[in-house]
Design an enzyme around this catalytic site. Sequence first.
Site, short mmCIF file in Angstrom:
data_model
loop_
_atom_site.label_atom_id
_atom_site.label_comp_id
_atom_site.label_asym_id
_atom_site.label_seq_id
_atom_site.Cartn_x
_atom_site.Cartn_y
_atom_site.Cartn_z
N ARG A 111 0.86 -1.19 0.00
CA ARG A 111 0.00 0.00 0.00
C ARG A 111 0.90 1.24 0.00
O ARG A 111 1.87 1.29 0.76
CB ARG A 111 -0.92 0.04 1.24
CG ARG A 111 -1.96 -1.07 1.26
CD ARG A 111 -3.00 -0.84 2.34
NE ARG A 111 -4.01 0.12 1.92
CZ ARG A 111 -4.95 0.62 2.75
NH1 ARG A 111 -4.96 0.26 4.02
NH2 ARG A 111 -5.86 1.46 2.31
N ASP A 259 -2.71 9.42 7.29
CA ASP A 259 -1.76 8.45 6.74
C ASP A 259 -0.42 9.07 6.37
O ASP A 259 0.59 8.38 6.32
CB ASP A 259 -2.37 7.76 5.52
CG ASP A 259 -3.44 6.80 5.95
OD1 ASP A 259 -4.55 7.25 6.30
OD2 ASP A 259 -3.16 5.58 6.00
#
Length: 371
Positions: A111, A259
């Site tokens: 990811r 994030d």
Amino acid sequence: MSEKEQIEKRGTEARVGFGVENIRLSEDEKAVVILDQSQLPNETVYLRLEEAEDFYDAIYTLKVRGAPAIGIFAAYAIFVLSRRMLECGNDDYESFLAEFKKNKAYLDSSRPTAVNLSKMLRRMEAVVLAGKNHTIVEIVRALKEEAEKIQQEDIMMCRAIAEYGLTLVKDGDGILTHCNAGPLATSRYGTGLAPFFLGKEHGITLHAWIDETRPLLQGARLTAYELCQSGIDCTLICDNMASLVMREGKINACFVGCDRVAANGDTANKIGTSSIAILAQYYKIPFYVFCPSETVDFSCRTGADIEIEMRPAEEIKTKFFERAVAPAEVRCYNPAFDVTDHELITAIVTEKGICRSPYKKSLHRLLQKTE
Ligand code: MRU
């Protein structure tokens, strides 16, 4: 290793909130055991994962998710793979390092948006590089210690974030939250949800308004689960109801995790976060971003430098529905994250303190970097 290798099914007895064990090293140290977040809230399933492909799959399919959690998980995963190398008799430093780098690059590619994944893998790599003049046995032992340290540090960071977060609210406040930034996504308290848990310990009642968070429903499935399990007052809403509840005066602040934070304070978080920030500005509601300081990535000048993950169309069209909700042939656009402009952020709350605009200066000052 897949679902059929689930090692434990514990009904709903998992302790979520203050002591959830979402990631741990197995006792034999040959596997990482995770609470499978993709099956919550309906089933509490623990998976025992041993292979590189299973580690990759667990991250990609969000069995383990949340920026700090995937960093912790990757650290244990690369320890398990390194330990296996040793078990297979690889005691030559150069070939050990080459294999380590291969595993690191593979896990890192699972990811792209959360910086914690690559940062924690780099921390693990630094241990191997520092061990050049040590035996592989010693290096592997140091890798285990480093992974444990990463997890322990996260617990402490979440606690400090919770304390700073509590200074921003008062008893009885309604807080809107998006996605899941709780214990499942981190260790123990979480980041964006941490003040709810610490508040409860201190007798401060905060009411959570939870965005369901389309398309993967981290709010409905995970945040609602954590808060209900912990007896925290909460109400679930669809994402498109946020404006209404703000207009009705139910929201005193918005709390989200993130994030990756760019050097100028632009912040990547779950898709839909920037809409909440825009609404909050319109209704004059403070919008707070919570993260460990390691989530700040000074190599990204602005949010435009942050890579946004694209996910499959099925997540929009069919996942979670008994029957497809869109024609099979329709094209979908499914970015997993968006970037909230720093101008919309009231403050960024880290374990080292609270940063306010101008972020370029405050982030550098707080995190002790020079421009
Ligand atoms: O796709 P996900 O579920 O991994 O996205 C997670 C988020 O956007 C969280 O808000 C973020 O990782 C912070 S978790 C403390």
